[in-house]
Motif scaffolding. Structure first.
Motif, PDB file in Angstrom:
ATOM      1  N   GLY A  54       0.813  -1.226   0.000  1.00  0.00           N
ATOM      2  CA  GLY A  54       0.000   0.000   0.000  1.00  0.00           C
ATOM      3  C   GLY A  54       0.835   1.260   0.000  1.00  0.00           C
ATOM      4  N   THR A  55       0.489   2.154   0.906  1.00  0.00           N
ATOM      5  CA  THR A  55       1.168   3.441   1.010  1.00  0.00           C
ATOM      6  C   THR A  55       2.666   3.261   1.279  1.00  0.00           C
ATOM      7  N   ALA A  56       3.010   2.260   2.092  1.00  0.00           N
ATOM      8  CA  ALA A  56       4.426   2.018   2.400  1.00  0.00           C
ATOM      9  C   ALA A  56       5.184   1.596   1.144  1.00  0.00           C
ATOM     10  N   GLN A 101       4.216   0.905   8.553  1.00  0.00           N
ATOM     11  CA  GLN A 101       3.805   1.717   9.698  1.00  0.00           C
ATOM     12  C   GLN A 101       3.647   0.826  10.920  1.00  0.00           C
ATOM     13  N   GLY A 103       4.292  -2.421  11.350  1.00  0.00           N
ATOM     14  CA  GLY A 103       5.270  -3.471  11.613  1.00  0.00           C
ATOM     15  C   GLY A 103       4.630  -4.836  11.777  1.00  0.00           C
ATOM     16  N   THR A 105       2.016  -5.988   9.268  1.00  0.00           N
ATOM     17  CA  THR A 105       1.359  -6.421   8.026  1.00  0.00           C
ATOM     18  C   THR A 105       1.852  -7.818   7.640  1.00  0.00           C
ATOM     19  N   VAL A 151      -7.256   5.667   9.347  1.00  0.00           N
ATOM     20  CA  VAL A 151      -6.913   4.458   8.589  1.00  0.00           C
ATOM     21  C   VAL A 151      -6.067   4.823   7.364  1.00  0.00           C
ATOM     22  N   ALA A 152      -6.399   5.922   6.717  1.00  0.00           N
ATOM     23  CA  ALA A 152      -5.611   6.370   5.566  1.00  0.00           C
ATOM     24  C   ALA A 152      -4.312   6.990   6.079  1.00  0.00           C
ATOM     25  N   SER A 153      -3.219   6.403   5.660  1.00  0.00           N
ATOM     26  CA  SER A 153      -1.924   6.826   6.188  1.00  0.00           C
ATOM     27  C   SER A 153      -1.491   8.193   5.641  1.00  0.00           C
ATOM     28  N   GLN A 160       8.094   7.744   6.625  1.00  0.00           N
ATOM     29  CA  GLN A 160       8.818   6.695   5.877  1.00  0.00           C
ATOM     30  C   GLN A 160       9.677   7.327   4.787  1.00  0.00           C
ATOM     31  N   LEU A 237      -4.457   6.477  -4.478  1.00  0.00           N
ATOM     32  CA  LEU A 237      -4.859   5.540  -3.421  1.00  0.00           C
ATOM     33  C   LEU A 237      -5.620   6.285  -2.313  1.00  0.00           C
ATOM     34  N   LYS A 238      -5.081   7.432  -1.890  1.00  0.00           N
ATOM     35  CA  LYS A 238      -5.726   8.215  -0.836  1.00  0.00           C
ATOM     36  C   LYS A 238      -7.144   8.600  -1.248  1.00  0.00           C
ATOM     37  N   VAL A 358      -3.327  -4.810   8.483  1.00  0.00           N
ATOM     38  CA  VAL A 358      -3.785  -5.995   7.754  1.00  0.00           C
ATOM     39  C   VAL A 358      -2.928  -7.191   8.166  1.00  0.00           C
TER      40      VAL A 358
HETATM   41  C1  F6R Z   1      -3.181   3.415   2.924  1.00  0.00           C
HETATM   42  C2  F6R Z   1      -2.800   2.511   3.980  1.00  0.00           C
HETATM   43  C3  F6R Z   1      -2.396   1.112   3.624  1.00  0.00           C
HETATM   44  C4  F6R Z   1      -1.137   0.726   4.392  1.00  0.00           C
HETATM   45  C5  F6R Z   1      -0.792  -0.740   4.142  1.00  0.00           C
HETATM   46  C6  F6R Z   1       0.495  -1.138   4.822  1.00  0.00           C
HETATM   47  O1  F6R Z   1      -3.566   4.641   3.405  1.00  0.00           O
HETATM   48  O2  F6R Z   1      -2.793   2.877   5.111  1.00  0.00           O
HETATM   49  O3  F6R Z   1      -2.187   0.981   2.241  1.00  0.00           O
HETATM   50  O4  F6R Z   1      -0.105   1.562   3.997  1.00  0.00           O
HETATM   51  O5  F6R Z   1      -1.840  -1.549   4.590  1.00  0.00           O
HETATM   52  O6  F6R Z   1       0.402  -0.991   6.206  1.00  0.00           O
HETATM   53  P1  F6R Z   1       1.702  -0.962   7.106  1.00  0.00           P
HETATM   54  O7  F6R Z   1       2.463   0.256   6.725  1.00  0.00           O
HETATM   55  O8  F6R Z   1       1.217  -0.928   8.528  1.00  0.00           O
HETATM   56  O9  F6R Z   1       2.483  -2.199   6.783  1.00  0.00           O
END
Ligand code: F6R
Length: 361
Positions: A54-56, A101, A103, A105, A151-153, A160, A237-238, A358
């Motif tokens: 995702g965002t990461a 984020q 750690g 996932t 929830v939206a990073s 990061q 994505l956002k 997740v």
């Molecule tokens: C988007 C978002 C997700 C996370 C992805 C990874 O806004 O929050 O795409 O970036 O689920 O999560 P982490 O960074 O916790 O591994």
């Protein structure tokens, strides 16, 4: 806990000058203008393999551009759910870097564990310093965004990116690609990011106006070149996540290879166009879109020349060193999604179907 803010996301966007400053200070010394020595000896590393979701993952792609440009260090970035199951070919001098984020996932953690079992050195860029990835990796590269509730990073993403950009400078120094003068220039540029992020946050009124129109769209395209390409995908994505509008991020140069067929008067095109070495290229892509009737919104410094074409609206962004453009331009991208979602009345902090962490495949 939200204080004067309507949503955690809004609060977290506003916290970014602090979270970026704090994260940069982990890796760089503002006083001496030097990158801090790292336990990973970048001089002997052959390749980085960044793994994230995702965002990461988009932060990782921005990192890749910086590691290759500033340190001449080859860098691959892959979505963890693909990396994990496709039997990737590893080379011995590779360092595997998980970016996350939480750690926690599941796919990223499993990929990290697998790389370690294959005998690679591992590192984790994580925001939760007691997380599974922080414990699993040989090296912890912390981000200092603080707890992220939305929830939206947002602030975790810029933290990061801050860590990866700073590490790219450290790698460039270690590999002899960056001399002391250049190091001081780049470190100074990075520490200008918090102030310029604050400036970008202040100019939210222009973004609110654009968001009013975006809320009516069913499809939006984000375009950028260089580090603005992964940021364009992050912007898409956002917007998808919190406003439920379909959006895609594209490399601006890729437009004519297909997606330009989507251009019509109802599809807004957001262009991320800092004044860098590819600005002119992006501007000419925008002129092509405008010529086909697409409503273009160009986010660029006020000093940037105007591209040819009617119907190009401009949103001013702070002028900045190209190294920090992904940090500064992250703000208008986040605010566009935020105000569009507010306009649509969606649940900004808890979008439908999404979980903050997740931990299942
Ligand atoms: C988007 C978002 C997700 C996370 C992805 C990874 O806004 O929050 O795409 O970036 O689920 O999560 P982490 O960074 O916790 O591994």
């Amino acid at each position: 806990e939200k204080g004067a803010y309507r949503h955690f996301m809004e609060k977290e966007v506003h916290e970014q000058p602090d979270s970026v400053q704090h994260t940069l200070s982990e890796y760089l010394d503002l006083v001496t203008g030097a990158a801090k020595p790292q336990s990973v000896n970048f001089a002997t590393v052959d390749r980085l393999q960044i793994i994230a979701c995702g965002t990461a993952f988009y932060a990782g792609q921005i990192g890749k551009y910086a590691f290759e440009k500033y340190a001449g260090l080859p860098c691959d970035v892959e979505i963890a759910s693909e990396f994990r199951y496709r039997s990737p070919a590893l080379t011995p001098g590779t360092v595997a870097v998980a970016v996350s984020q939480s750690g926690e996932t599941a796919d990223t953690l499993a990929s990290l564990t697998w790389c370690k079992a294959q005998g690679l050195k591992t590192a984790a860029v994580v925001n939760v310093h007691t997380s599974s990835m922080a414990r699993e990796a040989d090296v912890l590269w912390p981000t200092h965004a603080g707890p992220e509730i939305g929830v939206a990073s947002t602030k975790a993403f810029t933290a990061q990116v801050s860590a990866l950009l700073a590490l790219a400078v450290a790698a460039g120094v270690a590999r002899g690609r960056i001399d002391a003068t250049r190091e001081a220039e780049l470190v100074k540029a990075l520490f200008e990011a918090p102030r310029l992020i604050a400036e970008a946050v202040e100019s939210h009124r222009d973004i609110e106006k654009i968001a009013h129109d975006l809320a009516k769209a069913t499809d939006v395209l984000f375009l950028g070149r260089g580090a603005m390409f992964p940021l364009a995908m992050e912007g898409a994505l956002k917007l998808k996540e919190i406003s439920y509008i379909h959006a895609e991020g594209y490399a601006a140069g890729e437009l004519k290879h297909g997606p330009i067929a989507l251009v019509d008067e109802k599809t807004p095109i957001i262009a991320l166009a800092p004044l860098d070495e590819v600005f002119e290229k992006t501007a000419s892509n925008l002129a092509e879109v405008a010529a086909r009737g697409g409503p273009v919104i160009m986010i660029a410094p006020a000093t940037a020349p105007a591209p040819h074409g009617d119907g190009i609206r401009r949103v001013d962004a702070p002028d900045c060193h190209p190294l920090i453009a992904p940090l500064v331009y992250a703000v208008p991208v986040q605010l566009l999604a935020y105000y569009t979602a507010v306009q649509k009345g969606t649940d900004v902090d808890q979008p439908r179907n999404l979980a903050k962490s997740v931990t299942v495949e």
